[in-house]
Write a protein that holds these residues in place. Structure first.
Motif, PDB file in Angstrom:
ATOM      1  N   GLY A  35      50.330  36.126  40.359  1.00 29.57           N
ATOM      2  CA  GLY A  35      49.357  37.131  41.217  1.00 29.57           C
ATOM      3  C   GLY A  35      49.607  36.999  42.545  1.00 29.57           C
ATOM      4  N   GLU A  36      50.493  37.920  43.291  1.00 26.49           N
ATOM      5  CA  GLU A  36      50.548  37.786  44.722  1.00 26.49           C
ATOM      6  C   GLU A  36      49.681  38.017  45.657  1.00 26.49           C
ATOM      7  N   HIS A  37      49.001  37.014  46.329  1.00 24.62           N
ATOM      8  CA  HIS A  37      48.073  37.019  47.200  1.00 24.62           C
ATOM      9  C   HIS A  37      46.613  37.708  46.675  1.00 24.62           C
ATOM     10  N   ASN A  38      46.504  37.288  45.604  1.00 24.90           N
ATOM     11  CA  ASN A  38      45.558  37.960  44.597  1.00 24.90           C
ATOM     12  C   ASN A  38      44.029  37.015  44.746  1.00 24.90           C
ATOM     13  N   ASP A  39      44.241  35.784  45.544  1.00 22.54           N
ATOM     14  CA  ASP A  39      43.319  34.993  45.740  1.00 22.54           C
ATOM     15  C   ASP A  39      42.710  34.190  44.667  1.00 22.54           C
TER      16      ASP A  39
ATOM     17  N   SER B  75      42.021  33.073  38.501  1.00 22.96           N
ATOM     18  CA  SER B  75      41.127  33.939  37.504  1.00 22.96           C
ATOM     19  C   SER B  75      41.275  35.008  37.632  1.00 22.96           C
ATOM     20  N   ARG B  76      42.124  35.471  38.602  1.00 20.95           N
ATOM     21  CA  ARG B  76      42.189  36.954  38.801  1.00 20.95           C
ATOM     22  C   ARG B  76      43.404  37.460  37.893  1.00 20.95           C
ATOM     23  N   SER B  77      44.271  36.722  37.642  1.00 19.08           N
ATOM     24  CA  SER B  77      45.409  36.729  36.945  1.00 19.08           C
ATOM     25  C   SER B  77      45.224  36.600  35.373  1.00 19.08           C
ATOM     26  N   ALA B  78      44.114  36.029  35.169  1.00 16.79           N
ATOM     27  CA  ALA B  78      43.857  35.591  33.805  1.00 16.79           C
ATOM     28  C   ALA B  78      43.833  37.233  32.883  1.00 16.79           C
TER      29      ALA B  78
ATOM     30  N   ALA C 289      33.361  26.871  30.268  1.00 18.86           N
ATOM     31  CA  ALA C 289      33.038  27.636  31.546  1.00 18.86           C
ATOM     32  C   ALA C 289      34.086  27.439  32.435  1.00 18.86           C
ATOM     33  N   GLY C 290      35.482  27.431  31.989  1.00 17.79           N
ATOM     34  CA  GLY C 290      36.280  27.122  33.004  1.00 17.79           C
ATOM     35  C   GLY C 290      36.883  28.179  33.697  1.00 17.79           C
ATOM     36  N   THR C 291      38.059  28.339  34.534  1.00 23.20           N
ATOM     37  CA  THR C 291      38.523  29.258  35.390  1.00 23.20           C
ATOM     38  C   THR C 291      39.038  30.423  34.797  1.00 23.20           C
ATOM     39  N   GLY C 292      39.693  29.945  33.353  1.00 14.60           N
ATOM     40  CA  GLY C 292      40.262  31.155  32.881  1.00 14.60           C
ATOM     41  C   GLY C 292      39.796  31.781  31.664  1.00 14.60           C
ATOM     42  N   ARG C 293      38.488  31.741  31.924  1.00 15.74           N
ATOM     43  CA  ARG C 293      37.562  32.504  30.549  1.00 15.74           C
ATOM     44  C   ARG C 293      37.773  34.039  30.648  1.00 15.74           C
TER      45      ARG C 293
ATOM     46  N   TRP D 107      47.941  31.765  39.941  1.00 13.94           N
ATOM     47  CA  TRP D 107      48.849  31.412  38.651  1.00 13.94           C
ATOM     48  C   TRP D 107      47.822  31.776  37.473  1.00 13.94           C
ATOM     49  N   PHE D 108      48.308  32.138  36.589  1.00 16.22           N
ATOM     50  CA  PHE D 108      47.778  31.801  35.202  1.00 16.22           C
ATOM     51  C   PHE D 108      48.791  31.554  34.084  1.00 16.22           C
TER      52      PHE D 108
END
Lengths: 637, 366
Positions: free
Chosen positions: A581-585, A588-591, A520-524, A563-564
């Motif tokens: 990911g620049e300023h992508n908050d 998890s949004r880079s994964a 259930a981690g952040t990189g799922r 980062w991912f």
């Protein structure tokens, strides 16, 4: 009756003839002697000088530009090639009235007069025999019009020039770089020894770093011209030698997948993907990019200005020119350092109640994780656990192991303009700040904040090093060179450093990173069924939480970078990399970008059709109108 | 008719040197005007050969007629010259901004080329018959009229070069006719005083430009200085031995303007080198000194004056043109007698040599 007596006294006669005759003879002989001396002076004494002047009069050397070598990807796809463009050029010394000539040219070719005048003005100081390019990349219609008016346009001619062409347009732009006329600074450097002024050379990327291989050797044609500049005869010709062809390690399918995924994701950033076994670069992307074709013909001022004033900084190579805090990605290095130093074993447990007090100040965790071991701490990215490790360890031990993984180091990639990051140590602090290291600072470093900064590229190397068991491979792009007899592989650059990570370390870190993706981690969102992807997210704070609140939550510039890092398959990784990911908050949004790259990789390996990207779930992020504030400056701080 | 004893006194050496110079001229004209792609000679070669044929006929005619007979008819001849010059001004062929020629269908006749002979003949006759001419105002008026009238007409064409060549002709004859050196000094002083005025009012723009560009060729490298600069390059690049026949890059690729005409000697210098230059200079020097010999040997003052006038005009033009061909003098439209392409020049020059040989040949007759 004629008077016959010439000797009559008192009159001019035969006797009075002697003086004038002698005078005339003397004058004539003196004049002829003078002429003889004059001709001797020109023809014998100064012959060399005049012979050279005569030669300059009737001989011209026309440079024949060598096409630069083509560039291919690892599968032999053509990434950079040449096309032939037609330039309309003017030889100033052959034109009596330049104003009239360019006025006529403006009429027949349909080019604004002001533009032509600007070109003439810019090249005013060039030697008059050197062609000035008035119309670059002329259309066939313009060429035909100029040739039809050849008589009214003396001194104008059409030059055919090999011109760089990038069929992929913006894809891979930061990797390929671009070309342009050699600059004065370049001419002065050793790397450009023997290059003539005005030659087109690489200015960035592969084009620059392998310029010597790609450039080839210009040829020349010696011609005889008459007083009107017409070519009468060819004295000799040396054909240009095309530059060497290069094959890159790059996988264009993956490169395209990465850039497409960024477009769908709707934020800027960078992606670097390596083969962790060799250091071969499979993907190298920085978003946004520019179109290198705009430079191929000599970029115009307007486009150059637009590229430079664009708030999104399309010329900035985010993958290796910018430094950012690694955030939680650094926890991987912390785990390796603590295990290898024997400070803890992998089942060392720490209770997390949502934070803790270290060196007298309270530090927050983003959640209350309960009692966690190392694997779980990595999975949950538990700050309390790593604060504790930071408290238990010396900064210099952390420095030693993080550096062994490549954190803060130059990777040695074959691309220009790479900057190093910072992996602090007591020595670094003393030298850089003139202060001792305070143990409290170690607590910030332990979660990748504080002084530690990295380039995205160096995090890709870190991930590859963890994935391959401790060999800090040198990322490289050049795979093979074709000097004309087929591609010959180049020697792989030696690893920058090598340590052997213990099986316990590898097992613990790999398990933790596997949980990040597969539990259930952040990189799922990078999980791929059956591929055992491992990964870790990280957040690079642009501004403190308090500051962000003060500035207003929605300000684009203050949103965190995400980062991912990832690798797959877990126990024998073939692919490893980083998404920034620049300023992508948040990471998890880079994964998902990493997932798309890996899916493409595996689909290609299995001979399956390439995966199709899902349509963007959220509307595209509106580009910020002001330059983003980054924690680490793009330049030396 | 040519008597046998006269025939024996023809100056074959002088004639031979003249023929050799003409042959060199034709060769150089061929070199500058041939078409390398067609391998054909230029039309100027044929014209020059035709002019030479006419020239040698004129030479023969003026050799055979006793110069004293010509002297008796000088007024008729002089008026004829003035008439032709006037005709040129009124109805002449215009070329390059000047009106110098009478169109004759096959070729254009340039009457100013004959002025030197006619002026020599006129001055010689007048000074021969009126020994005290230079002591009387009337005599000076006649001298001024004989030189001034054609000079003025020629200057109007405009052809300053041809007008100026009448001055050395007159000066040499006056010198032999007993002109006091005092007068010479006055003349020089006047010339120096008049020079600035002449510069301002007497010269055309293009003439001023030629002189200033001579003094500083770099002043206007594309315009007036161009010819002079190219002339120097042509001569200098020839070197000691030359580039070889048809190998002169300056003349073959047309960097040297009017190569077959005013700058024929530059072509010789380029293709035959300093060696060829020395040879040609030697021939010209021989022709001039040998011609002046005829003045020394002349039976009477009439013949002497006539020869001196003709030879000084010839010498002046040769020296000026050769100096100009190496960029050592301002560019002026003066041909090189005997060598330059130019129909009237060839005919007039050969006719003049007919007179010179005439005087020498008849030194023993009465």
């Amino acid at each position: 009756m004629r008077p016959e007596l010439d000797t009559e006294p008192g009159l001019p006669g035969r006797d009075s003839m002697t003086i004038p005759l002698a005078l005339m003879r003397t004058m004539v002989v003196v004049a002829f002697a003078g002429l003889g001396v004059g001709f001797w002076f020109f023809q014998v004494a100064q012959h060399e000088k005049f012979a050279e002047l005569a030669e300059n009069n009737h001989q011209r050397t026309i440079a024949l530009s060598a096409p630069r070598g083509a560039v291919f990807d690892r599968d032999g796809r053509r990434l950079i090639e040449n096309r032939y463009s037609l330039n309309i050029s003017l030889v100033r010394e052959e034109v009596e009235d330049i104003d009239a000539t360019i006025e006529t040219l403006s009429d027949v070719a349909g080019v604004p007069l002001a533009a032509l005048e600007a070109v003439i003005e810019r090249h005013r100081r060039d030697p008059p025999y050197r062609p000035t390019v008035l119309i670059r990349d002329a259309s066939l219609g313009q060429v035909a019009a100029v040739e039809a008016h050849a008589i009214e346009l003396p001194g104008l001619f059409v030059q055919q020039l090999p011109t760089r062409h990038y069929p992929t347009n913006e894809v891979g732009a930061h990797l390929f770089g671009y070309v342009g006329e050699v600059s004065d600074a370049q001419l002065a450097s050793d790397a450009f020894a023997g290059v003539r002024s005005g030659t087109v050379v690489g200015k960035s990327g592969i084009e620059q770093i392998y310029n010597q291989l790609l450039m080839g050797t210009d040829g020349a044609r010696q011609v005889v011209v008459d007083s009107l500049g017409r070519e009468i005869d060819t004295l000799g010709e040396e054909l240009p030698l095309e530059g060497q062809q290069l094959q890159l390690t790059l996988d264009y399918d993956l490169q395209e997948a990465a850039e497409a995924a960024f477009e769908v994701a709707g934020f800027d950033g960078a992606a670097v993907v390596l083969d962790p076994r060799t250091g071969e670069v499979l993907v190298f992307a920085s978003v946004p990019a520019y179109d290198p074709n705009a430079f191929a013909m000599g970029i115009d001022g307007e486009t150059w200005g637009a590229l430079n004033s664009d708030a999104r900084l399309p010329l900035n190579n985010r993958a290796l020119q910018n430094r950012y805090p690694p955030g939680s990605i650094f926890k991987i290095a912390m785990a390796v350092a603590a295990l290898e130093e024997g400070i803890i074993s992998s089942d060392f447990k720490v209770p997390c109640g949502g934070g803790g007090t270290f060196y007298g100040s309270y530090r927050q965790c983003h959640s209350s994780h309960g009692t966690v071991d190392l694997r779980t701490a990595l999975e949950k990215s538990c700050n309390t656990y790593f604060y504790t490790l930071g408290e238990m360890m010396e900064i210099d031990h952390i420095h030693q192991w993080a550096t062994a993984l490549g954190v803060g180091e130059l990777t040695g990639i074959d691309l220009p303009f790479e900057v190093g990051g910072v992996m602090p140590s007591t020595e670094w602090k003393r030298e850089a700040r003139g202060e001792p290291w305070y143990p409290g600072e170690t607590i910030s470093v332990a979660i990748g904040q504080g002084q530690v900064t990295v380039t995205p590229l160096s995090l890709a190397v870190m991930m590859a090093t963890v994935a391959n068991g401790g060999t800090r491979v040198t990322p490289h792009l050049l795979k093979a060179v074709n000097e004309g007899n087929g591609f010959v592989p180049v020697r792989r650059p030696v690893p920058r450093s090598e340590v052997e990570l213990s099986p316990e370390t590898l097992s613990a870190v790999t398990d933790g990173l596997w949980y990040v993706v597969n539990r259930a981690g952040t990189g799922r969102s990078s999980r791929i069924e059956g591929r055992d992807v491992i990964g870790k997210t990280g957040t690079a704070q642009v501004i403190s939480l308090e500051g962000r609140k003060a500035a207003g939550e929605d300000d684009e510039r203050f949103r965190d970078h995400g980062w991912f890092v990832f690798a797959a398959p877990a126990h024998a990784p073939e692919i490893a990399g980083v998404i920034f990911g620049e300023h992508n908050d948040g990471g998890s949004r880079s994964a998902p970008i990493a997932k798309h790259i890996m899916e493409t990789y595996f689909a290609k390996q299995d001979g399956l059709p390439r995966p199709v990207l899902p349509l963007p779930s959220t509307p595209q992020v509106v580009p910020p109108v002001v330059p983003p504030v980054v924690v680490a400056a793009t330049d030396q701080d | 008719m040519l008597e046998r004893r006269l025939y024996r006194h023809i100056d074959w050496l002088l004639l031979g040197a003249v023929v050799v110079l003409c042959a060199i001229g034709v060769t150089m004209i061929y070199s500058t005007t041939h078409d390398p792609t067609a391998g054909a000679a230029g039309p100027q070669v044929r014209t020059q050969l035709g002019a030479l044929a006419l020239g040698f006929i004129a030479f023969a005619v003026l050799l055979l007629i006793d110069y004293r007979w010509l002297s008796d008819s000088w007024v008729t001849i002089f008026v004829g010259l003035l008439a032709m010059l006037a005709y040129v001004l009124l109805f002449g062929v215009v070329d390059g901004g000047a009106q110098r020629w009478i169109g004759l269908g096959l070729f254009n006749l340039q009457p100013s080329e004959f002025a030197r002979i006619v002026v020599s003949l006129g001055l010689a006759t007048v000074l021969y018959h009126r020994r005290w001419a230079l002591q009387t105002p009337v005599g000076w008026l006649m001298v001024a009229g004989i030189v001034g009238a054609p000079a003025l007409l020629i200057y109007q064409q405009p052809d300053l070069g041809a007008a100026v060549t009448l001055l050395p002709v007159a000066f040499a004859i006056l010198l032999f006719a007993g002109l006091r050196l005092r007068y010479v000094a006055i003349l020089v002083a006047v010339a120096i005083l008049v020079a600035p005025v002449a510069w301002t009012y007497g010269l055309q723009d293009y003439q001023r430009q030629r002189i200033s560009s001579f003094l500083d060729p770099e002043l206007d490298p594309q315009g007036a200085g161009w010819q002079q600069r190219q002339a120097r390059i042509t001569v200098g690049s020839g070197g000691p031995l030359g580039k070889g026949f048809l190998q002169g890059t300056q003349s073959q690729y047309k960097f040297l303007p009017v190569a077959h005409n005013d700058f024929i000697f530059s072509v010789l210098a380029e293709e035959q080198g300093f060696l060829g230059v020395v040879f040609a200079l030697g021939l010209y020097l021989f022709v001039i000194l040998r011609g002046l010999d005829a003045a020394r040997l002349a039976k009477d003052r009439l013949g002497r004056y006539l020869v001196v006038g003709i030879m000084s005009g010839f010498a002046f033009q040769v020296i000026y043109n050769i100096a100009m061909s190496a960029g050592l003098a301002p560019v002026k439209g003066l041909t090189l007698p005997l060598m330059s392409a130019g129909g009237t020049s060839v005919i007039a020059t050969l006719a003049a040599f007919g007179l010179v040989l005439n005087v020498r040949m008849r030194r023993f007759t009465n």
